[in-house]
Write an enzyme that holds these catalytic residues in place. Structure first.
Site, PDB file in Angstrom:
ATOM      1  N   LYS A  43      37.167 123.235  -4.728  1.00  0.00           N
ATOM      2  CA  LYS A  43      38.107 123.754  -5.993  1.00  0.00           C
ATOM      3  C   LYS A  43      37.341 123.851  -7.413  1.00  0.00           C
ATOM      4  O   LYS A  43      37.567 124.919  -8.056  1.00  0.00           O
ATOM      5  CB  LYS A  43      39.321 123.000  -6.089  1.00  0.00           C
ATOM      6  CG  LYS A  43      40.310 122.905  -4.693  1.00  0.00           C
ATOM      7  CD  LYS A  43      41.446 122.134  -5.016  1.00  0.00           C
ATOM      8  CE  LYS A  43      42.469 122.958  -5.734  1.00  0.00           C
ATOM      9  NZ  LYS A  43      42.619 124.488  -5.149  1.00  0.00           N
ATOM     10  N   SER A 211      53.185 134.675  -2.162  1.00  0.00           N
ATOM     11  CA  SER A 211      53.466 136.236  -2.304  1.00  0.00           C
ATOM     12  C   SER A 211      54.634 136.261  -3.217  1.00  0.00           C
ATOM     13  O   SER A 211      55.155 137.469  -3.466  1.00  0.00           O
ATOM     14  CB  SER A 211      53.817 136.691  -0.789  1.00  0.00           C
ATOM     15  OG  SER A 211      54.875 135.833  -0.230  1.00  0.00           O
ATOM     16  N   THR A 236      42.196 131.624   1.348  1.00  0.00           N
ATOM     17  CA  THR A 236      41.447 130.382   1.120  1.00  0.00           C
ATOM     18  C   THR A 236      41.047 130.857  -0.437  1.00  0.00           C
ATOM     19  O   THR A 236      40.157 131.782  -0.707  1.00  0.00           O
ATOM     20  CB  THR A 236      40.358 130.471   1.688  1.00  0.00           C
ATOM     21  OG1 THR A 236      40.709 130.017   3.215  1.00  0.00           O
ATOM     22  CG2 THR A 236      39.643 128.876   1.255  1.00  0.00           C
ATOM     23  N   ASP A 240      42.439 128.955  -6.740  1.00  0.00           N
ATOM     24  CA  ASP A 240      41.360 128.540  -7.510  1.00  0.00           C
ATOM     25  C   ASP A 240      41.359 129.914  -8.202  1.00  0.00           C
ATOM     26  O   ASP A 240      40.927 130.014  -9.670  1.00  0.00           O
ATOM     27  CB  ASP A 240      40.329 128.291  -6.772  1.00  0.00           C
ATOM     28  CG  ASP A 240      40.389 126.971  -5.953  1.00  0.00           C
ATOM     29  OD1 ASP A 240      41.188 126.155  -6.413  1.00  0.00           O
ATOM     30  OD2 ASP A 240      39.834 126.905  -4.948  1.00  0.00           O
ATOM     31  N   LYS A 273      39.192 139.644   0.955  1.00  0.00           N
ATOM     32  CA  LYS A 273      38.030 139.150   1.440  1.00  0.00           C
ATOM     33  C   LYS A 273      37.838 137.524   2.065  1.00  0.00           C
ATOM     34  O   LYS A 273      38.556 136.820   1.643  1.00  0.00           O
ATOM     35  CB  LYS A 273      36.822 139.291   0.441  1.00  0.00           C
ATOM     36  CG  LYS A 273      36.752 140.722  -0.272  1.00  0.00           C
ATOM     37  CD  LYS A 273      35.571 140.571  -1.033  1.00  0.00           C
ATOM     38  CE  LYS A 273      35.518 142.025  -1.813  1.00  0.00           C
ATOM     39  NZ  LYS A 273      34.263 142.027  -2.762  1.00  0.00           N
TER      40      LYS A 273
END
Length: 294
Positions: A43, A211, A236, A240, A273
């Site tokens: 993180k 969302s 993922t 962060d 991505k």
């Protein structure tokens, strides 16, 4: 020339071992996965890369192992423009995070290893770096004593502090009083509500809801900043990305609502991505994306 915001991140540095599989195996079952990647993560490092790609001067304070993972991570962070002169190799192995991605959601197991060396004494040795920052970003993947010391140093020197309380644990009054913004997700917020000191968090909470966007909580008032609609590949690192974007926007003088809106855009783009750091967008990408939403 615009002066770069000075953001310091004190936190975790991991090697992420990412497996995509659907469905997930049951206990005792073996299934074939669809894809595997090995990417720098943690993180702390994720938030550092997010802020650096957005145009900040970022200094990362932490530890890696004196092993291949550690060397690869440092080389990668330097290429990303992160100042790693305050990241120290230790004899412990580099931390790892095993991430299982299934149907766009993820489960994570972290082995802290070298991250455990980011103690109060280690952080104290970096006092001048923290004191010279505009904003300090913290998380809870390093020893809590290191987090407390970093926040204390920042507050003593008028540095704004953002704490992303993950993985969640009980927060002391000593720590909370030195935090300007606390950014839990919905699960972490529910656990914080059970803390007997939850009233001390009033006015500091920014809850990320995926969302559903983010909610700014001030007293009995809740302000929701909607998320952006986008085709999701991997969540993922989205939290962060939000924290890196929030910090950057606050440094540039955005008010809290606009800073959260900016953070939402950074988080949205990061999910397009695979991988945490590989998905972090640049300042130009974020600004173009936000213009395209009108």
């Amino acid at each position: 020339m615009e002066q770069k915001p000075k953001i310091t991140v004190v936190g975790s540095i991991n090697m992420d071992l990412v497996t995509i599989a659907s469905p997930l195996p049951n206990i005792g079952e073996t299934v074939f996965g669809d894809q595997f990647q090995m990417n720098p993560g943690g993180k702390g490092a994720n938030q550092a890369v997010a802020s650096a790609r957005l145009g900040a001067h970022v200094q990362l304070i932490g530890c890696v192992g004196n092993d291949r993972f550690g060397k690869d991570i440092l080389e990668h962070l330097q290429k990303e423009g992160v100042d790693v002169s305050n990241v120290e190799p230790v004899t412990e192995v580099t931390a790892t995070a095993t991430i299982i991605v299934s149907n766009q959601d993820n489960s994570i197991i972290v082995v802290p290893a070298a991250n455990n060396h980011v103690t109060a004494a280690f952080v104290e040795s970096k006092r001048d770096v923290i004191a010279g920052s505009d904003i300090l970003i913290l998380q809870l993947e390093i020893p809590l004593e290191g987090v407390i010391k970093a926040a204390e140093i920042a507050k003593e020197n008028g540095v704004t502090v953002i704490l992303n309380p993950a993985p969640i644990q009980e927060l002391s009054s000593e720590l909370v009083k030195n935090i300007d913004y606390l950014t839990p997700n919905e699960h972490e917020q529910l656990l914080l509500k059970k803390d007997r000191r939850s009233e001390e968090l009033d006015g500091k909470l920014i809850v990320t809801k995926g969302s559903q966007g983010v909610s700014i909580l001030e007293g009995n008032q809740e302000t929701t900043i909607p998320a952006y609609t986008i085709d999701v590949v991997d969540t993922t690192g989205a939290g962060d990305a939000f924290n890196g974007g929030l910090a950057l926007a606050l440094c540039r003088g955005f008010n809290l609502r606009e800073a959260c809106k900016y953070g939402n855009a950074v988080a949205a783009l990061s999910t397009t991505k695979l991988g945490a750091q590989t998905g972090m967008p640049t300042r130009e990408e974020v600004e173009e994306f936000m213009r395209s939403q009108f």
